[in-house]
Design a protein around this motif. Structure first.
Motif, PDB file in Angstrom:
ATOM      1  N   GLY A 167       0.946  -1.176  -0.013  1.00 24.35           N
ATOM      2  CA  GLY A 167       0.067  -0.067  -0.083  1.00 24.35           C
ATOM      3  C   GLY A 167       0.634   1.259   0.017  1.00 24.35           C
ATOM      4  N   LYS A 168       1.900   1.142  -0.746  1.00 22.02           N
ATOM      5  CA  LYS A 168       2.707   2.428  -0.638  1.00 22.02           C
ATOM      6  C   LYS A 168       2.209   3.381  -1.463  1.00 22.02           C
ATOM      7  N   ASP A 169       1.694   3.122  -2.648  1.00 24.38           N
ATOM      8  CA  ASP A 169       1.264   4.226  -3.519  1.00 24.38           C
ATOM      9  C   ASP A 169      -0.201   4.652  -2.926  1.00 24.38           C
ATOM     10  N   SER A 201      11.045   7.485  -6.164  1.00 22.93           N
ATOM     11  CA  SER A 201      10.786   5.927  -6.126  1.00 22.93           C
ATOM     12  C   SER A 201      12.068   5.480  -6.460  1.00 22.93           C
ATOM     13  N   PHE A 202      12.534   4.233  -5.769  1.00 20.76           N
ATOM     14  CA  PHE A 202      13.721   3.682  -5.864  1.00 20.76           C
ATOM     15  C   PHE A 202      13.460   2.419  -6.541  1.00 20.76           C
ATOM     16  N   LYS A 203      13.819   2.181  -7.826  1.00 19.01           N
ATOM     17  CA  LYS A 203      13.743   0.934  -8.609  1.00 19.01           C
ATOM     18  C   LYS A 203      14.880  -0.096  -8.596  1.00 19.01           C
ATOM     19  N   VAL A 204      14.924  -0.808  -9.339  1.00 20.21           N
ATOM     20  CA  VAL A 204      16.288  -1.733  -9.501  1.00 20.21           C
ATOM     21  C   VAL A 204      17.349  -0.790 -10.167  1.00 20.21           C
ATOM     22  N   PRO A 205      18.465  -0.570  -9.245  1.00 25.57           N
ATOM     23  CA  PRO A 205      19.440   0.253  -9.771  1.00 25.57           C
ATOM     24  C   PRO A 205      19.789   0.088 -11.257  1.00 25.57           C
ATOM     25  N   THR A 206      20.143   1.393 -11.844  1.00 21.33           N
ATOM     26  CA  THR A 206      20.812   1.441 -13.138  1.00 21.33           C
ATOM     27  C   THR A 206      22.340   1.221 -13.159  1.00 21.33           C
ATOM     28  N   TRP A 248      24.463   6.478  -2.781  1.00 22.94           N
ATOM     29  CA  TRP A 248      24.924   7.879  -3.559  1.00 22.94           C
ATOM     30  C   TRP A 248      23.617   8.251  -4.269  1.00 22.94           C
ATOM     31  N   ARG A 249      22.825   7.299  -4.966  1.00 22.12           N
ATOM     32  CA  ARG A 249      21.317   7.690  -5.461  1.00 22.12           C
ATOM     33  C   ARG A 249      20.516   8.321  -4.519  1.00 22.12           C
ATOM     34  N   VAL A 250      20.443   7.975  -3.424  1.00 24.18           N
ATOM     35  CA  VAL A 250      19.512   8.135  -2.328  1.00 24.18           C
ATOM     36  C   VAL A 250      19.928   9.616  -1.651  1.00 24.18           C
ATOM     37  N   PHE A 302      10.009   8.887   0.280  1.00 26.69           N
ATOM     38  CA  PHE A 302      10.824   7.771  -0.649  1.00 26.69           C
ATOM     39  C   PHE A 302       9.782   6.722  -0.630  1.00 26.69           C
ATOM     40  N   ASN A 303       9.467   6.191  -1.802  1.00 26.55           N
ATOM     41  CA  ASN A 303       8.589   5.196  -2.029  1.00 26.55           C
ATOM     42  C   ASN A 303       9.677   3.964  -2.473  1.00 26.55           C
ATOM     43  N   ARG A 304      10.005   3.011  -1.363  1.00 32.49           N
ATOM     44  CA  ARG A 304      11.217   2.359  -1.349  1.00 32.49           C
ATOM     45  C   ARG A 304      12.048   3.288  -1.257  1.00 32.49           C
ATOM     46  N   SER A 305      13.439   2.692  -0.767  1.00 34.12           N
ATOM     47  CA  SER A 305      14.558   3.522  -0.369  1.00 34.12           C
ATOM     48  C   SER A 305      15.702   2.755  -0.068  1.00 34.12           C
ATOM     49  N   TYR A 311      16.822   1.378   2.238  1.00 37.80           N
ATOM     50  CA  TYR A 311      16.644  -0.175   2.710  1.00 37.80           C
ATOM     51  C   TYR A 311      16.721  -1.217   1.827  1.00 37.80           C
ATOM     52  N   GLU A 312      16.205  -1.088   0.560  1.00 36.71           N
ATOM     53  CA  GLU A 312      16.253  -1.967  -0.391  1.00 36.71           C
ATOM     54  C   GLU A 312      17.471  -2.900  -0.588  1.00 36.71           C
ATOM     55  N   ASP A 313      18.474  -2.158  -0.015  1.00 33.87           N
ATOM     56  CA  ASP A 313      19.962  -2.428   0.026  1.00 33.87           C
ATOM     57  C   ASP A 313      20.317  -3.570   1.065  1.00 33.87           C
ATOM     58  N   VAL A 314      19.224  -3.723   1.904  1.00 32.87           N
ATOM     59  CA  VAL A 314      19.377  -4.830   3.023  1.00 32.87           C
ATOM     60  C   VAL A 314      18.201  -5.610   3.192  1.00 32.87           C
ATOM     61  N   LEU A 315      17.306  -5.545   1.961  1.00 35.51           N
ATOM     62  CA  LEU A 315      16.064  -6.278   1.968  1.00 35.51           C
ATOM     63  C   LEU A 315      16.203  -7.128   0.742  1.00 35.51           C
ATOM     64  N   VAL A 316      15.706  -6.643  -0.267  1.00 33.07           N
ATOM     65  CA  VAL A 316      15.793  -7.495  -1.685  1.00 33.07           C
ATOM     66  C   VAL A 316      17.157  -7.997  -2.132  1.00 33.07           C
ATOM     67  N   VAL A 317      18.273  -7.154  -1.644  1.00 35.12           N
ATOM     68  CA  VAL A 317      19.329  -7.495  -2.049  1.00 35.12           C
ATOM     69  C   VAL A 317      20.035  -8.662  -0.956  1.00 35.12           C
ATOM     70  N   ARG A 318      19.405  -8.714  -0.009  1.00 34.71           N
ATOM     71  CA  ARG A 318      19.908  -9.827   0.947  1.00 34.71           C
ATOM     72  C   ARG A 318      19.026 -10.793   0.425  1.00 34.71           C
ATOM     73  N   LYS A 360      20.357 -12.510  -2.517  1.00 35.45           N
ATOM     74  CA  LYS A 360      21.710 -12.765  -2.374  1.00 35.45           C
ATOM     75  C   LYS A 360      22.445 -11.907  -3.405  1.00 35.45           C
ATOM     76  N   LEU A 361      22.129 -10.588  -3.742  1.00 32.81           N
ATOM     77  CA  LEU A 361      22.812  -9.900  -4.764  1.00 32.81           C
ATOM     78  C   LEU A 361      24.101  -9.528  -4.246  1.00 32.81           C
ATOM     79  N   VAL A 362      24.547  -9.481  -2.917  1.00 34.19           N
ATOM     80  CA  VAL A 362      25.806  -9.202  -2.478  1.00 34.19           C
ATOM     81  C   VAL A 362      25.969 -10.260  -1.184  1.00 34.19           C
TER      82      VAL A 362
HETATM   83  P1  ADP Z   1       6.860  -0.872  -6.797  1.00 32.11           P
HETATM   84  O1  ADP Z   1       6.958  -2.050  -6.642  1.00 32.11           O
HETATM   85  O2  ADP Z   1       7.647  -0.127  -5.747  1.00 32.11           O
HETATM   86  O3  ADP Z   1       5.637  -0.053  -7.116  1.00 32.11           O
HETATM   87  P2  ADP Z   1       8.155  -1.450  -8.936  1.00 32.11           P
HETATM   88  O4  ADP Z   1       7.088  -2.751  -9.279  1.00 32.11           O
HETATM   89  O5  ADP Z   1       9.060  -0.772 -10.276  1.00 32.11           O
HETATM   90  O6  ADP Z   1       7.761  -0.496  -8.205  1.00 32.11           O
HETATM   91  O7  ADP Z   1       9.297  -2.415  -8.249  1.00 32.11           O
HETATM   92  C1  ADP Z   1      10.583  -2.050  -8.182  1.00 32.11           C
HETATM   93  C2  ADP Z   1      11.752  -2.741  -7.909  1.00 32.11           C
HETATM   94  O8  ADP Z   1      12.929  -2.436  -7.671  1.00 32.11           O
HETATM   95  C3  ADP Z   1      11.228  -3.903  -6.656  1.00 32.11           C
HETATM   96  O9  ADP Z   1      11.199  -5.281  -7.090  1.00 32.11           O
HETATM   97  C4  ADP Z   1      12.420  -3.626  -5.937  1.00 32.11           C
HETATM   98  O10 ADP Z   1      12.761  -4.495  -5.119  1.00 32.11           O
HETATM   99  C5  ADP Z   1      13.507  -3.266  -6.682  1.00 32.11           C
HETATM  100  N1  ADP Z   1      14.718  -2.404  -6.071  1.00 32.11           N
HETATM  101  C6  ADP Z   1      14.817  -1.213  -5.410  1.00 32.11           C
HETATM  102  N2  ADP Z   1      15.820  -0.945  -5.011  1.00 32.11           N
HETATM  103  C7  ADP Z   1      16.603  -1.879  -5.588  1.00 32.11           C
HETATM  104  C8  ADP Z   1      18.058  -2.248  -5.200  1.00 32.11           C
HETATM  105  N3  ADP Z   1      18.795  -1.193  -4.499  1.00 32.11           N
HETATM  106  N4  ADP Z   1      18.321  -3.425  -5.790  1.00 32.11           N
HETATM  107  C9  ADP Z   1      17.803  -4.199  -6.273  1.00 32.11           C
HETATM  108  N5  ADP Z   1      16.396  -4.184  -6.580  1.00 32.11           N
HETATM  109  C10 ADP Z   1      15.863  -2.946  -5.938  1.00 32.11           C
END
Ligand code: ADP
Length: 267
Positions: free
Chosen positions: A69-71, A90-95, A105-107, A120-123, A125-132, A135-137
């Motif tokens: 329910g972030k949005d 909004s923070f998506k998969v890093p470029t 840096w991007r934050v 911050f819609n995601r933040s 914190y993704e770097d200790v959540l999805v990344v963990r 197992k991205l690092v």
């Molecule tokens: P949302 O779900 O926030 O509405 P998206 O569907 O575009 O937006 O999802 C954004 C995706 O980017 C999520 O799966 C999230 O886990 C991922 N993401 C955000 N930050 C990182 C990050 N630092 N490393 C890897 N994935 C990330």
């Protein structure tokens, strides 16, 4: 509101937090929606003051499981505010460029300036959540990030930023309902992705990652709140009230004009 605060240094157990709780506003959904309208007006007033005074910076961090329910929170809690002074990052998969830098840096670039509220819609914190979870690092890298994050948020607050962090707490059953409605309702189909099911299968691992992140990074200067979020209207009321209380505590005032205006006549 402290009932939803994660006390710094506490041994948080997310299973003990009820995502259906509505004890602070034991009212109906209809009443809740009306009350939010009043809070929206109050938020609008305080945000205008913040913008006019141009002194304080406010950072609001929203994190949640998919469909949490972030949005909707952003849409409803900030309804009516002046878009000039409120930004959503909004923070998506890093470029590739972002990945070529350190993860903060991007934050840091998107943190609020004076007079602004940034959500911050995601933040970071993704770097200790999805990344963990994915197992991205390796663990030795993500596990030291809690310390970086505490230091980063200390830097921001020392330099005048007010930080509030909200984890929108839903349960697995509620996520199932929300995903199902994205499948069933043609107007919500666009929100559904098959990848959501893969993430859902990792529910327990995400919950552990959230639990550790909240334990490690709820501080007195940048506290986490666990918001019962199965009921959307209740979630909105609680978040709105916490933000309003915080804005009021800043004791803001409209700036005075530089000169005395008494002798001015407009023809
Ligand atoms: P949302 O779900 O926030 O509405 P998206 O569907 O575009 O937006 O999802 C954004 C995706 O980017 C999520 O799966 C999230 O886990 C991922 N993401 C955000 N930050 C990182 C990050 N630092 N490393 C890897 N994935 C990330």
């Amino acid at each position: 509101m402290d009932q939803y605060l994660v006390p710094p240094g506490s041994d948080l157990n997310l299973n003990q937090w009820d995502p259906n709780d509505k004890s602070l506003f034991p009212i109906s959904k209809k009443e809740g929606k009306l009350l939010l309208k009043d809070l929206n007006k109050e938020m609008e007033r305080l945000q205008e003051l913040l913008f006019a005074q141009g002194k304080h910076k406010v950072l609001i961090v929203l994190q949640a499981m998919d469909t949490g329910g972030k949005d909707g929170t952003i849409r409803h809690v900030f309804e009516g505010v002046n878009p000039q002074g409120v930004k959503v990052a909004s923070f998506k998969v890093p470029t590739p460029v972002e990945l070529a830098h350190d993860y903060l840096w991007r934050v840091h670039k998107r943190t609020p300036a004076k007079g602004e509220i940034v959500i911050f819609n995601r933040s970071h914190y993704e770097d200790v959540l999805v990344v963990r979870v994915h197992k991205l690092v390796p663990e030795e890298i993500w596990s030291r990030r809690y310390q970086h994050i505490r230091a980063f948020e200390k830097l921001l607050t020392d330099e005048g930023t007010t930080i509030l962090k909200f984890y929108l707490h839903i349960d697995r059953e509620e996520q199932k309902k929300r995903l199902q409605s994205r499948l069933d309702d043609p107007q919500k189909n666009w929100k559904f992705s098959r990848g959501d099911l893969k993430e859902r299968a990792l529910w327990d691992r995400y919950q552990s990652a959230y639990q550790d992140a909240l334990r490690e990074t709820s501080t007195d200067y940048a506290p986490w709140y666990v918001i019962p979020a199965n009921r959307k209207w209740y979630r909105n009321l609680v978040i709105s009230t916490i933000i309003i209380d915080k804005l009021k505590s800043l004791q803001m005032a409209f700036p005075k004009s530089e000169d005395s205006l008494e002798d001015i006549t407009i023809e």
